[in-house]
Structures are given as C-alpha cells and as structure tokens.
Design a protein around this motif. Structure first.
Motif, PDB file in Angstrom:
ATOM      1  N   PRO A   1       0.798  -1.234   0.000  1.00 24.58           N
ATOM      2  CA  PRO A   1       0.000   0.000   0.000  1.00 24.58           C
ATOM      3  C   PRO A   1       0.831   1.285   0.000  1.00 24.58           C
ATOM      4  O   PRO A   1       0.322   2.341  -0.371  1.00 24.58           O
ATOM      5  CB  PRO A   1      -0.849  -0.111   1.272  1.00 24.58           C
ATOM      6  CG  PRO A   1      -0.288  -1.247   2.049  1.00 24.58           C
ATOM      7  CD  PRO A   1       0.518  -2.101   1.137  1.00 24.58           C
ATOM      8  N   ASP A   2       2.112   1.201   0.390  1.00 26.48           N
ATOM      9  CA  ASP A   2       2.930   2.419   0.396  1.00 26.48           C
ATOM     10  C   ASP A   2       3.694   2.631  -0.911  1.00 26.48           C
ATOM     11  O   ASP A   2       4.440   3.595  -1.044  1.00 26.48           O
ATOM     12  CB  ASP A   2       3.971   2.357   1.530  1.00 26.48           C
ATOM     13  CG  ASP A   2       3.295   2.406   2.880  1.00 26.48           C
ATOM     14  OD1 ASP A   2       2.192   2.982   2.960  1.00 26.48           O
ATOM     15  OD2 ASP A   2       3.866   1.847   3.840  1.00 26.48           O
TER      16      ASP A   2
ATOM     17  N   PHE B   1       2.517   6.910  -3.471  1.00 23.08           N
ATOM     18  CA  PHE B   1       2.054   7.970  -2.576  1.00 23.08           C
ATOM     19  C   PHE B   1       1.705   9.177  -3.429  1.00 23.08           C
ATOM     20  O   PHE B   1       2.463   9.497  -4.340  1.00 23.08           O
ATOM     21  CB  PHE B   1       3.166   8.322  -1.562  1.00 23.08           C
ATOM     22  CG  PHE B   1       2.814   9.506  -0.694  1.00 23.08           C
ATOM     23  CD1 PHE B   1       2.205   9.328   0.536  1.00 23.08           C
ATOM     24  CD2 PHE B   1       3.068  10.806  -1.139  1.00 23.08           C
ATOM     25  CE1 PHE B   1       1.870  10.423   1.321  1.00 23.08           C
ATOM     26  CE2 PHE B   1       2.726  11.905  -0.359  1.00 23.08           C
ATOM     27  CZ  PHE B   1       2.135  11.713   0.878  1.00 23.08           C
TER      28      PHE B   1
ATOM     29  N   GLU C   1      -2.270   8.298  -1.679  1.00 28.08           N
ATOM     30  CA  GLU C   1      -3.290   7.265  -1.852  1.00 28.08           C
ATOM     31  C   GLU C   1      -4.139   7.445  -3.124  1.00 28.08           C
ATOM     32  O   GLU C   1      -4.415   6.485  -3.835  1.00 28.08           O
ATOM     33  CB  GLU C   1      -4.186   7.349  -0.603  1.00 28.08           C
ATOM     34  CG  GLU C   1      -5.379   6.437  -0.590  1.00 28.08           C
ATOM     35  CD  GLU C   1      -5.142   5.217   0.281  1.00 28.08           C
ATOM     36  OE1 GLU C   1      -4.207   5.254   1.095  1.00 28.08           O
ATOM     37  OE2 GLU C   1      -5.892   4.243   0.118  1.00 28.08           O
TER      38      GLU C   1
ATOM     39  N   LYS D   1      -2.472   6.146  -6.116  1.00 23.84           N
ATOM     40  CA  LYS D   1      -2.447   4.684  -6.112  1.00 23.84           C
ATOM     41  C   LYS D   1      -3.788   4.167  -6.646  1.00 23.84           C
ATOM     42  O   LYS D   1      -3.838   3.265  -7.488  1.00 23.84           O
ATOM     43  CB  LYS D   1      -2.224   4.169  -4.679  1.00 23.84           C
ATOM     44  CG  LYS D   1      -2.246   2.660  -4.598  1.00 23.84           C
ATOM     45  CD  LYS D   1      -2.196   2.161  -3.179  1.00 23.84           C
ATOM     46  CE  LYS D   1      -3.573   2.209  -2.559  1.00 23.84           C
ATOM     47  NZ  LYS D   1      -3.644   1.688  -1.217  1.00 23.84           N
ATOM     48  N   ASN D   2      -4.881   4.771  -6.165  1.00 19.92           N
ATOM     49  CA  ASN D   2      -6.197   4.312  -6.604  1.00 19.92           C
ATOM     50  C   ASN D   2      -6.404   4.546  -8.097  1.00 19.92           C
ATOM     51  O   ASN D   2      -7.012   3.735  -8.786  1.00 19.92           O
ATOM     52  CB  ASN D   2      -7.296   4.999  -5.784  1.00 19.92           C
ATOM     53  CG  ASN D   2      -7.212   4.569  -4.323  1.00 19.92           C
ATOM     54  OD1 ASN D   2      -6.680   3.493  -4.034  1.00 19.92           O
ATOM     55  ND2 ASN D   2      -7.709   5.398  -3.420  1.00 19.92           N
TER      56      ASN D   2
END
Ligand code: MSP
Length: 529
Positions: free
Chosen positions: A186-187, A190, A192, A195-196
């Motif tokens: 998940p990191d 950056f 978030e 990322k999505n």
C-alpha cells in the motif's frame, strides 16, 4: 570478505524525474528538486547515508530537431543545455550526489546491457505499428487522445500517421502481477489517490505492449539497440532506465549481479532499490506501470515508493511560455533569495494536489512568515541578549523546551510521511510560540527592573535556545538561513544533525554574535524625498 559490512551500508537512495533539456527550467522542475532535496537533507540530518540522483533526458526527436535548427551536432547542443540545467540545480541549493545524462557512455552502456539481457530472455518481439504520432510529445497517440470533435489537442503539435516495424516489450503478461503487487504494497504509490488511479487504470484496461524502438532512419539521436542497430531505443525505455544505470555504473552490487554488467566493480555503493522516486503526476503511468514491469523483467526489485507531486499553475492557469504566464525560478531566487523560494514552494503546496503560484501570495508569506515570523524572532532575541547581557548566554532554563520538542517530533514524523508542508506548519508552531512568549513576558519591561533580573535571564535563554533549535529543524528546508542563524549565535558548527535539536545546547557563558536581518522587508514604500 567484507560482505556483512557492505550489507549494512545500503544508502537511502532518492531520485527525481530527469528533465527534458530542450526547454527552460521552470517552477515545476525547481519544485520537484527542492522537495526531493528536503527529503535528502532530512535523511542525512537523521544520520542516514544518502544518495540523491537527478539528471537530464537528452535523447529524442525534439532534441535532434532543435540541434539541427541551431546548426549544431546533437551532442554539442546537449552539452550546452546540460550545463545550464546543472547550474540551475546548484543555484537552488540542491544537494544531489550525481547528475545523470542519458547521453553519457556510463548510462548508454548499461541500457544496452539491459536490452541485451531482455532480448535474450525473449521479452521483446518485432511487429508492425501503425498510428498517429505526435512529434512534440514523442509518442504515438491513441483514439482516446482525440477530442470530442475528432481532432487531437493542439498541445500535441504536428500529428502524422506512421506505419513502421518496431520492437515491443511484453507488458500484458504482467498486468495481474502488478495489480497484486500494488494492492499488497500500500505504500508503493504515494499519495493514496494516485495509487487508486493506477489501480483503476489497471483493472479497467488491457495493457498494450510497449513499443521500445524507433527506426534510426527516422530518429538517430538515441541509443542503438544492441541486437539490431538499425533501431534506437525509444525515449521512455532509455529514460526510465537511468534510475538503475547510474547505480550500476557506479558498481551497485545488486544491479551489477542482476544485469550482468560492471563485473569486477561490485564494490560500489549499495543504492538499489530506490527508497523514494519523486515524480510529477503527468508521468505516473510510466513510473507505476511500465517501470515496475521493466524491473520485474530485469529480475530487479521494485523501488520502495513512488512519490507523486501535483502541478503548479500560475494565477490559476497552466504555465505557458507562449502566453508569458510563467514563473522564472531564477528571477525569483535572484530577487528574494533562494531560501525564500524554497520555503514558499514547500509551505504553499502539499505533495499531491496541484498548486497555484501568485506573486501576491509569495510576497504575503515572505513578509508574514519569514520576515515578521522567523526573522523578527531571531532579531529581537539576539538584540535583547546583546543589549541586556552583552551577548553572554545565561544559565539554561527550559520553559519552551516542551514546545521545541513538540515541533521537532511533529516535523520529523511529518517528513517521514512525505508531509513536508505539515512539517513547516509544526516548525512555525515554535516560531509563533516564541514570538508570543516575547509579547507575554515583555523582557524590555523587565530589563528596567533589577528585581526581575533572574527572570529576564530565563526569558533570554529560552529565546536564544529556541532560535538555535529552529536552525536545526529548518536545515532540510532553508539550509542557508539555518547556517546564518548558527553564525549569528556565534556557533561554529553546521546545524545539519537532528541530534543537535536537543534542548540545552547553548551553554551559559557562550557569547553570541550580532543579529542581521534574515529576510529584509520589501513592502515598505520608498522613503519620501
Ligand atoms: N523527461 C521526462 C521524465 C523522464 S523520467 C524517467 C519528463 N521531463 S519534463 O522535463 O517534462 O518533466 C520533469 C518533471 O517536472 C516531471 O516530473 C514533471 O511532472 C515535472 N513538471 C513539469 N511541469 C510541472 C509543473 N507545472 N508543476 C510541477 N511539476 C511539473 O517528463
């Protein structure tokens, strides 16, 4: 023999995008380098060994055309531009450890080693390509790039239809692997929301294989494919590789082993995998889709994190040379000083969203936060200590110690999370607290009352020590100013170590220097004649 020693010496490796040299360095380029520099300096200040790489992307059609237009050989043309760009980086007080240029032999050799390896392993195939090609963007456009009226956006410049045989890199096979990787790390991207976006793109589209070549008859200014010299490497494969070619050329053991190059020089610094790769939002797809798949194919681990920043506009509009709507970083630095510029860009814009530069906003922050805030605090703290105690530091007192500790802890935590703007907000918590402390304690009144002499000592100590700690906390952001604060405190060291932010560093009896304005006010009307 000294394997263990080397294992422990992995450096904190940071990169920025490498700039197209055939344009003027602008605010966006400056911003990216400054935020990366803040991270690099912060890591060094925390004791890490850092390697910070930036550089220039010098191959491609546009450079070839521009050199031709100036009647110069492409290399000569690039050498001139690279010198300008390197001077630009230096003027921003950016502490890069190396500067990679894609036309350097050390880069080209490793690109060829990567290409040979992937070719032998069957990662490439040859196929015809037909498409609409934007020479300006150096990319084939797709139907999706058309506007509703069917035309391509004028920002693509001349668009021509081309059919040609080219080499392709197999991307498709890795699509599900990449989705899984991003979801389980998940990191990795950056912030978030970026990322999505990448995940959304990967889940809703089938990846097309990446064209990695151009016929040298059409484009000669590139790195020849080692397995077919009638082609050169397409700019993105060439450019993305820089992040590993430079470490490999320096002898990074992991890369040298994986890429089978640089045998005999395995003793170079351990850099890969990169800890942070800082890029702008427009090149996310290249870095979050193509780049990880390239690395996987090379058998090399992925970088730990891609840090994606937003884009700057000026006065609410896209910066554009043709309309004159640009911010010239060098002009601002020459007029206001490099630290005012560094401070503003980091304080104004968090890493992620888009930002908007206005001259009025710049001047407002300069005056309120730098001149009246930090500058005034240092000036009055040092002036009073000189005036009331002949510059001699009194016995330590810790009334503001908690505030200083809070600013340090919060700002470091924020930096670790890439929240550089928040870090400055926390540091200004101490600036404001100390200024308020002057107003509340009114040392100028105490000085008139001998009965309050001991209390005045306490206040003067707390102010001077807060200024010293501010210098340490500000080092990653505005290093020149930090050094000036130390110099005015008559401290002979550089405030470049976090450990120095411990309360109580100023010792009783130390004699400070005299204050000098850090950020002179510039909004006063000229004195009436
Ligand atoms: N050469 C490619 C990158 C290759 S990286 C392997 C490139 N170069 S660039 O010169 O166009 O951009 C360099 C960086 O500056 C990119 O990260 C880009 O996002 C950033 N910026 C360019 N304009 C910008 C703004 N207006 N604002 C903020 N950053 C911007 O792309």
């Amino acid at each position: 023999m000294d394997q263990t020693v080397r294992c422990m010496s992995k450096r904190f490796y940071l990169t920025t995008a490498i700039d197209y040299v055939n344009g003027q360095p602008h605010l966006g380029h400056a911003y990216e380098k400054i935020i990366t520099d803040v991270m690099a300096r912060a890591q060094r200040s925390a004791g890490a060994e850092v390697f910070f790489l930036t550089g220039a992307d010098e191959h491609g059609q546009k450079v070839q055309q521009a050199a031709h237009a100036e009647g110069k050989a492409a290399q000569e043309y690039c050498d001139g531009l690279a010198a300008t760009w390197q001077a630009f980086v230096a003027r921003l007080d950016v502490t890069n450890d190396d500067y990679v240029r894609t036309t350097q032999p050390r880069h080209k050799e490793v690109v060829q080693a990567i290409l040979s390896k992937l070719y032998v392993e069957g990662q490439f195939y040859k196929a015809p390509y037909r498409g609409f090609y934007s020479t300006k963007e150096e990319t084939f456009l797709t139907e999706k790039d058309r506007r509703p009226d069917g035309n391509f956006d004028p920002s693509y410049g001349d668009v021509v239809e081309l059919v040609e045989e080219n080499y392709y890199f197999k991307l498709k096979d890795h699509q599900q692997w990449l989705i899984d990787y991003i979801e389980s790390h998940p990191d990795f991207i950056f912030p978030e929301n970026r990322k999505n976006e990448v995940l959304g793109f990967l889940k809703n589209n089938t990846l097309e294989d990446l064209c990695i070549s151009r016929p040298s008859s059409r484009l000669s200014w590139g790195i020849p494919l080692p397995f077919d010299p009638t082609y050169v490497t397409y700019v993105w494969f060439d450019a993305l590789s820089n992040y590993v070619t430079l470490p490999a050329a320096l002898g990074d053991p992991l890369l040298c082993k994986a890429l089978g190059c640089g045998a005999g020089k395995l003793a170079g610094p351990e850099l890969w995998p990169a800890d942070k790769q800082v890029i702008g939002k427009d090149i996310v797809k290249f870095h979050a889709v193509y780049w990880p798949i390239m690395l996987k194919a090379m058998g090399v681990p992925l970088p730990k994190q891609l840090v994606v920043h937003g884009w700057w506009q000026k006065d609410g509009q896209k910066m554009s040379k043709s309309t004159g709507n640009v911010v010239d970083p060098m002009a601002v630095v020459n007029e206001w000083g490099v630290d005012a510029f560094r401070y503003y860009v980091v304080r104004e814009l968090a890493i992620g969203p888009d930002g908007n530069w206005t001259d009025a906003g710049f001047s407002a922050r300069y005056h309120a936060e730098l001149a009246n805030g930090l500058g005034n605090l240092l000036n009055r703290s040092l002036s009073m200590l000189n005036r009331y105690r002949k510059g001699v530091v009194p016995q330590p007192s810790s009334e503001l110690a908690k505030d200083a500790e809070k600013a340090a802890a919060e700002s470091w935590a924020a930096i670790e999370k890439n929240e550089l703007q928040d870090a400055l907000v926390s540091i200004w918590g101490l600036v404001n607290r100390a200024n308020q402390y002057v107003d509340q304690t009114a040392p100028f009144k105490m000085a008139k009352d001998p009965a309050q002499s001991a209390r005045l000592d306490e206040v003067l100590y707390n102010l001077a020590e807060s200024c010293r700690i501010l210098a340490v906390l500000l080092w990653p952001f505005i290093p020149g100013t930090s050094a000036r604060i130390y110099a005015q405190l008559n401290l002979k060291t550089t405030p470049d170590k976090r450990t120095e932010a411990q309360w109580g560093g100023l010792v009783a009896g130390h004699v400070i220097g005299s204050p000098e304005a850090l950020f002179p006010r510039r909004d006063q009307p000229a004195a009436a004649k």
